[in-house]
Motif scaffolding. Structure first.
Motif, short mmCIF file in Angstrom:
data_model
loop_
_atom_site.label_atom_id
_atom_site.label_comp_id
_atom_site.label_asym_id
_atom_site.label_seq_id
_atom_site.Cartn_x
_atom_site.Cartn_y
_atom_site.Cartn_z
N GLU A 150 19.64 -16.10 20.67
CA GLU A 150 19.79 -16.52 19.27
C GLU A 150 18.46 -17.01 18.69
N ALA A 151 17.72 -17.80 19.48
CA ALA A 151 16.43 -18.33 19.02
C ALA A 151 15.42 -17.21 18.79
N GLN A 152 15.39 -16.24 19.72
CA GLN A 152 14.46 -15.11 19.58
C GLN A 152 14.81 -14.29 18.33
N ARG A 153 16.11 -14.09 18.13
CA ARG A 153 16.57 -13.30 16.98
C ARG A 153 16.19 -13.99 15.67
N LYS A 154 16.37 -15.30 15.65
CA LYS A 154 16.04 -16.09 14.46
C LYS A 154 14.54 -15.96 14.14
N ARG A 155 13.73 -16.04 15.19
CA ARG A 155 12.28 -15.91 15.01
C ARG A 155 11.92 -14.51 14.50
N ARG A 156 12.57 -13.50 15.08
CA ARG A 156 12.32 -12.11 14.65
C ARG A 156 12.69 -11.91 13.18
N LEU A 157 13.80 -12.51 12.76
CA LEU A 157 14.24 -12.36 11.37
C LEU A 157 13.28 -13.05 10.40
N GLU A 158 12.74 -14.19 10.82
CA GLU A 158 11.73 -14.87 9.98
C GLU A 158 10.50 -13.97 9.85
N THR A 159 10.08 -13.38 10.98
CA THR A 159 8.94 -12.46 10.97
C THR A 159 9.25 -11.25 10.09
N ALA A 160 10.49 -10.74 10.20
CA ALA A 160 10.90 -9.57 9.42
C ALA A 160 10.80 -9.83 7.92
N LYS A 161 11.13 -11.05 7.49
CA LYS A 161 11.03 -11.39 6.06
C LYS A 161 9.58 -11.27 5.60
N VAL A 162 8.66 -11.75 6.43
CA VAL A 162 7.23 -11.66 6.11
C VAL A 162 6.80 -10.19 6.06
N GLU A 163 7.26 -9.42 7.07
CA GLU A 163 6.90 -7.99 7.14
C GLU A 163 7.45 -7.22 5.94
N LEU A 164 8.69 -7.49 5.57
CA LEU A 164 9.30 -6.80 4.42
C LEU A 164 8.55 -7.11 3.13
N ALA A 165 8.04 -8.33 3.01
CA ALA A 165 7.30 -8.73 1.81
C ALA A 165 5.97 -7.99 1.69
N ALA A 166 5.51 -7.38 2.81
CA ALA A 166 4.21 -6.68 2.81
C ALA A 166 4.35 -5.19 2.49
N GLU A 167 5.56 -4.75 2.18
CA GLU A 167 5.81 -3.31 1.96
C GLU A 167 4.86 -2.70 0.93
N SER A 168 4.53 -3.46 -0.11
CA SER A 168 3.68 -2.93 -1.19
C SER A 168 2.25 -2.61 -0.74
N GLU A 169 1.86 -3.11 0.45
CA GLU A 169 0.52 -2.83 0.98
C GLU A 169 0.41 -1.40 1.52
N PHE A 170 1.54 -0.72 1.66
CA PHE A 170 1.56 0.59 2.31
C PHE A 170 1.57 1.73 1.30
N ASP A 171 1.05 2.88 1.74
CA ASP A 171 0.95 4.04 0.85
C ASP A 171 2.31 4.65 0.55
N VAL A 172 3.19 4.68 1.57
CA VAL A 172 4.49 5.34 1.46
C VAL A 172 5.55 4.49 2.15
N THR A 173 6.75 4.44 1.56
CA THR A 173 7.89 3.78 2.22
C THR A 173 8.95 4.82 2.54
N ILE A 174 9.46 4.79 3.77
CA ILE A 174 10.60 5.64 4.15
C ILE A 174 11.73 4.69 4.53
N VAL A 175 12.87 4.83 3.86
CA VAL A 175 14.03 3.98 4.16
C VAL A 175 14.82 4.63 5.30
N ASN A 176 15.00 3.88 6.38
CA ASN A 176 15.74 4.40 7.53
C ASN A 176 17.23 4.07 7.39
N ASP A 177 17.90 4.81 6.49
CA ASP A 177 19.36 4.67 6.39
C ASP A 177 20.05 5.74 7.22
N ASN A 178 19.27 6.76 7.62
CA ASN A 178 19.76 7.83 8.49
C ASN A 178 18.57 8.32 9.30
#
Length: 198
Positions: A150-178
């Protein structure tokens, strides 16, 4: 399949933990084995089933530091204050020079470092962000993996929020819905980048 162009840009693939970068990459390589994915070097011990040169290049800390000092890595990082990780530069340069579609799958900090060092090395980079359909779906996938406390998952999700906020730094976004659709989108990018026609 025809290859018309040599020396396409290095594709740098990033996204939050649990988004399925590796799954998309595997689906891509199943259909397009000509795509080359860089193998990182590390000083951590191999886990059961890991193969040197396939999963990672395993090396001692002394060997890693010597190679780093000699400028043999495109980027390096110390993860969790313990193990060193790095992207060997020579194989990346060789595959790009041959016109081989070349992918580097890396975390956000590594992607930022690659963008900085690539300029100095005269390498061009196309940065691709693999995004989840939603944050809730990312949470569901991380929980579903069942590989973390649970603690590791919580830490990963906090990191994920930071990573998601950086999406605009990238040239292309691909959404993995499939996975297959995301792999097809990634291949379309590669084909365009490397001048490959079916």
């Amino acid at each position: 399949m025809k290859q018309a162009m040599h020396g396409g840009r290095l594709l740098v693939l990033t996204g939050p933990a649990g988004v399925g970068k590796g799954t998309v990459e595997n689906a891509l390589r199943k259909k397009h084995p000509e795509v080359w994915v860089s193998v990182s070097a590390t000083t951590r011990d191999p886990r059961p089933g890991e193969v040197n040169g396939l999963n990672y290049w395993f090396m001692s800390e002394d060997e890693f530091i010597a190679k780093e000092a000699a400028g043999e890595f495109l980027e390096t990082a110390v993860v969790h204050g313990m193990a060193h990780y790095g992207t060997p530069l020579k194989p990346v340069e060789e595959h790009l020079a041959e016109g081989t579609p070349t992918i580097l799958e890396i975390d956000l900090q590594g992607a930022r470092r690659v963008k900085e060092t690539a300029k100095d090395l005269g390498l061009e980079v196309l940065s691709v962000f693999i995004a989840p359909p939603s944050f809730d779906e990312l949470v569901r996938r991380l929980v579903g993996r069942g590989t973390e406390t649970e603690a590791q998952r919580k830490r990963r999700l906090e990191t994920a929020k930071v990573e998601l906020a950086a999406e605009s730094e990238f040239d292309v976004t691909i959404v993995n819905d499939n996975v297959d659709k995301a792999a097809e989108e990634l291949w379309a990018l590669i084909a365009k980048e490397y001048g490959i026609s079916e």
